[in-house]
Design an enzyme around this catalytic site. Sequence first.
Site: not given
Ligand code: CA2
Length: 148
Positions: A27, A78, A84, A91, A104-106, A115
């Site tokens: 991230y 986000n 998921h 809705d 999504h960041i990733s 995912r």
């Molecule tokens: O890639 C993304 O932005 C996600 O939405 C991030 C979610 C993940 O569940 C999605 O599949 C993809 C997770 C957010 C959790 O936030 C964190 C922040 C810092 C470090 C780890 C997780």
Amino acid sequence: MANEERPILLLNGPNLNTLGLRQPEIYGTATLADVVALVERTAADLGYGVRALQTNHEGEMIDAIHAARGQISGIVVNPAGWTHTSVALADALVVPEVPVIEVHISNVAAREPFRHHSYVSPIASAVIAGCGIRGYEYAVRQMVTLVS
Ligand code: CA2
């Protein structure tokens, strides 16, 4: 009506308040405050205000979306883990009847199979993934193109 009176709603879902504090290999090192500042700066340059919410409580996010009906130009979201899992969030996102852009960041498509499915993508105008926090900036630029 001036754009400032119809801000862009920026929504960040569960655990994104810890952005920058762990898993930097996935991230990055930017914090949620950095994300909000980037979105505010980008939107301001384009003549738009921002209303930002991060919450770990699904009902709070849904209530905020309902309350925004008639008050916002569009939604940059986000949904994090709710992406998921949550039919309810998907809705709710259609209630304001404005464009929704999912960020999504990733690159979720390159990660675990759970995912790969998003309840939000079918109601989104665009989906941006894998660009790091720059994806939020791209989302704001695309939103302004859509709503101006
Ligand atoms: O890639 C993304 O932005 C996600 O939405 C991030 C979610 C993940 O569940 C999605 O599949 C993809 C997770 C957010 C959790 O936030 C964190 C922040 C810092 C470090 C780890 C997780």
